[in-house]
Design an enzyme around this catalytic site. Sequence first.
Site, PDB file in Angstrom:
ATOM      1  N   HIS A   1       0.809  -1.224   0.000  1.00 54.38           N
ATOM      2  CA  HIS A   1       0.000   0.000   0.000  1.00 54.38           C
ATOM      3  C   HIS A   1       0.843   1.274   0.000  1.00 54.38           C
ATOM      4  O   HIS A   1       0.374   2.311  -0.453  1.00 54.38           O
ATOM      5  CB  HIS A   1      -1.046  -0.043   1.116  1.00 54.38           C
ATOM      6  CG  HIS A   1      -2.167  -0.949   0.749  1.00 54.38           C
ATOM      7  ND1 HIS A   1      -2.192  -2.263   1.119  1.00 54.38           N
ATOM      8  CD2 HIS A   1      -3.252  -0.754  -0.050  1.00 54.38           C
ATOM      9  CE1 HIS A   1      -3.267  -2.840   0.589  1.00 54.38           C
ATOM     10  NE2 HIS A   1      -3.927  -1.949  -0.120  1.00 54.38           N
TER      11      HIS A   1
ATOM     12  N   GLU B   1     -11.160 -11.186  -5.213  1.00 50.65           N
ATOM     13  CA  GLU B   1      -9.718 -11.167  -4.924  1.00 50.65           C
ATOM     14  C   GLU B   1      -9.268 -12.437  -4.225  1.00 50.65           C
ATOM     15  O   GLU B   1      -8.124 -12.581  -3.842  1.00 50.65           O
ATOM     16  CB  GLU B   1      -9.351  -9.920  -4.114  1.00 50.65           C
ATOM     17  CG  GLU B   1     -10.183  -9.689  -2.875  1.00 50.65           C
ATOM     18  CD  GLU B   1      -9.873  -8.349  -2.184  1.00 50.65           C
ATOM     19  OE1 GLU B   1      -8.813  -7.785  -2.423  1.00 50.65           O
ATOM     20  OE2 GLU B   1     -10.733  -7.892  -1.400  1.00 50.65           O
TER      21      GLU B   1
ATOM     22  N   ASP C   1      -4.527  -8.813  -4.573  1.00 50.43           N
ATOM     23  CA  ASP C   1      -4.687  -9.972  -3.699  1.00 50.43           C
ATOM     24  C   ASP C   1      -4.926 -11.247  -4.496  1.00 50.43           C
ATOM     25  O   ASP C   1      -4.420 -12.309  -4.143  1.00 50.43           O
ATOM     26  CB  ASP C   1      -5.844  -9.735  -2.713  1.00 50.43           C
ATOM     27  CG  ASP C   1      -5.391  -8.865  -1.554  1.00 50.43           C
ATOM     28  OD1 ASP C   1      -4.266  -9.078  -1.070  1.00 50.43           O
ATOM     29  OD2 ASP C   1      -6.139  -7.955  -1.157  1.00 50.43           O
TER      30      ASP C   1
ATOM     31  N   CYS D   1      -9.924  -3.339 -10.126  1.00 51.20           N
ATOM     32  CA  CYS D   1      -9.344  -2.220  -9.390  1.00 51.20           C
ATOM     33  C   CYS D   1      -7.980  -2.560  -8.825  1.00 51.20           C
ATOM     34  O   CYS D   1      -7.382  -1.780  -8.113  1.00 51.20           O
ATOM     35  CB  CYS D   1     -10.287  -1.734  -8.298  1.00 51.20           C
ATOM     36  SG  CYS D   1     -10.694  -3.020  -7.111  1.00 51.20           S
TER      37      CYS D   1
HETATM   38  C1  PEP Z   1      -6.662  -5.682  -4.609  1.00 54.60           C
HETATM   39  O1  PEP Z   1      -6.484  -6.545  -3.751  1.00 54.60           O
HETATM   40  O2  PEP Z   1      -6.395  -5.851  -5.813  1.00 54.60           O
HETATM   41  C2  PEP Z   1      -7.201  -4.363  -4.240  1.00 54.60           C
HETATM   42  C3  PEP Z   1      -7.537  -3.491  -5.151  1.00 54.60           C
HETATM   43  O3  PEP Z   1      -7.325  -4.067  -2.932  1.00 54.60           O
HETATM   44  P1  PEP Z   1      -6.122  -3.711  -1.953  1.00 54.60           P
HETATM   45  O4  PEP Z   1      -4.919  -3.396  -2.813  1.00 54.60           O
HETATM   46  O5  PEP Z   1      -6.539  -2.536  -1.138  1.00 54.60           O
HETATM   47  O6  PEP Z   1      -5.940  -4.960  -1.172  1.00 54.60           O
HETATM   48 MG    MG Z   2      -7.314  -6.460  -1.765  1.00 53.66          MG
END
Ligand code: PEP
Ligand code: MG
Length: 572
Positions: free
Chosen positions: A190, A432, A456, A503
């Site tokens: 993140h 995911e 994920d 996403c």
């Molecule tokens: C993902 O897991 O692809 C996602 C968009 O969520 P995060 O990156 O916040 O886990």
């Molecule tokens: Mg995720």
Amino acid sequence: MPNILKGIAASSGIAIAKAYRLVEPNLDITKKTIQDTHEEIERFQRSIEQSTAELETLKNNTLEKLGADKAAIFEAHLLVANDPEFLGPVREKIEAEMVNAEFALKEVSSMFVAMFEQMENEYMRERASDIKDVTKRILAHLLGVNLPTPSLIAEEVIVIAEDLTPSDTAQLNKQFVKGFATDIGGRTSHSAIMARSLEIPAVVGTKEISKTVENGTIVIVDGLNGEVYIDPTPEVIEKYKRDQEAYDKQKQEWAKLVNEKTVTADGHHVELAANIGTPADLKGAHANGAEGIGLYRTEFLYMGRDELPSEDEQFEAYKTVLEGMEGKPVVVRTLDIGGDKELPYLNLPKEMNPFLGYRAIRLCLEEQDIFRTQLRALLKASPYGNLKIMFPMIATIDEFRQAKSILEDERLKLVQEGIEVADNIEMGIMVEIPSTAVLADQFAKEVDFFSIGTNDLIQYTMAADRMNERVSYLYQPYNPSILRLIKMVIDAAHGNGKWAGMCGEMAGDEKAILILLGLGLDEFSMSATSILKARSLIKKLSVDDMKQLADKVIQMSSYEEVKQEIERVISL
Ligand code: PEP
Ligand code: MG
């Protein structure tokens, strides 16, 4: 000393500046006998004055930027740094025992910390951590080492760290922090995601930068190629300045597409949306021509503070985003805490495998007060725009049904209270977890949309921790196994008249975009700073050609083969 370190390109762009080490210094001390105790007490006094001056600056900066609440921490530190009951015994010890200031301070501090930690009263127990923090600051001055304090940075720097947590990253001041480089982390950690939304060039996973670079050394962060140059020659600096200019020119070209729709060469429209973490990110979403918000990571609202955000606070944030998008779709994801996103104030037990543990929807279904507060705030905000609600980390259909029924329950309560709620709010899930991708045909009968979370999905399918640079070679977005899962999800959605978006970071990956277009993805949601580049690419592609490419690569046996085929098509 190596001159160039290879890492993972986490956020595009090039930055050249002095290194600022955000690394805990060694504060080990030894006991020494002192002859001139008067001089030693004066040295101790100077370190207190230096610490007090720093704490004053920190307090004022924090007051200005984050408000009185947060500044109170430094107020408390100032009290400790000037408390005669704490400092007096240190001076007495130096004098009576003829010991060095570091030793005397450490001894007295440990005694007070132990005393406060044993107290019944929680407020008094917390004072122990103030004493520890102030001791660290004074010790650093006595030892002549730098105690890193990001909010004191007042010149252009490149931050060097072993790792940065998402909240460390959020506190970086873009005016001075021109880039960062870390030892650990992956492209989808993140901090990397946040660096992209802050447009700070970054390289992560260099394995050893924090052990290699001294404070003040000139460093080049090449976030385009995933390289860090240490102490470059003037010629190398010139070359990178030219690359920086070329990149800025390229960005100006892309910027011409800011108000255009995303239409392929053969006339198909796809939606390019932005991933955001806070209402402040709306600015970037607009500046980069987002056609919607495909992922609002609400957990950032809950981070960098000491308690849960209230319903009103959340309502304001959601309303701001919905109004700001002026009727364009806004997919808000409910709280996805866990993994590398921690909430210390929830006091959850440490887990062996936090990415596989008690997190996201699992926690929300258990701690329903937290979940219901968020859902109420969302429902109340719903009349202000085009809201879609999305649940994270769904592994079973029962989890979705439970989440949906809690949402329905809160909706009914609000309606009974006479509070306006939008009709027909779409309700979707993140795909995911592989179990959900495999069972997408069943989910598609009940959800309104899917958003594929490849960050994920890839880590769980390949069993490779997304934070661990040692296994980052397994982050393989074009591995046919991943492509097949994605195809299953998109086909299941379309077979049931629903839409499918993505996403995860893969949605903004130039090579992946070719295949995703061919597989029929409807919405691509990415870091805002990737949108214009993606739009410029998509405008040149034809869906028909990409379908052929997708059909071909999905039959291949490895990531490398697929990558080569995509590169071949791009070069045509
Ligand atoms: C993902 O897991 O692809 C996602 C968009 O969520 P995060 O990156 O916040 O886990
Ligand atoms: Mg995720």
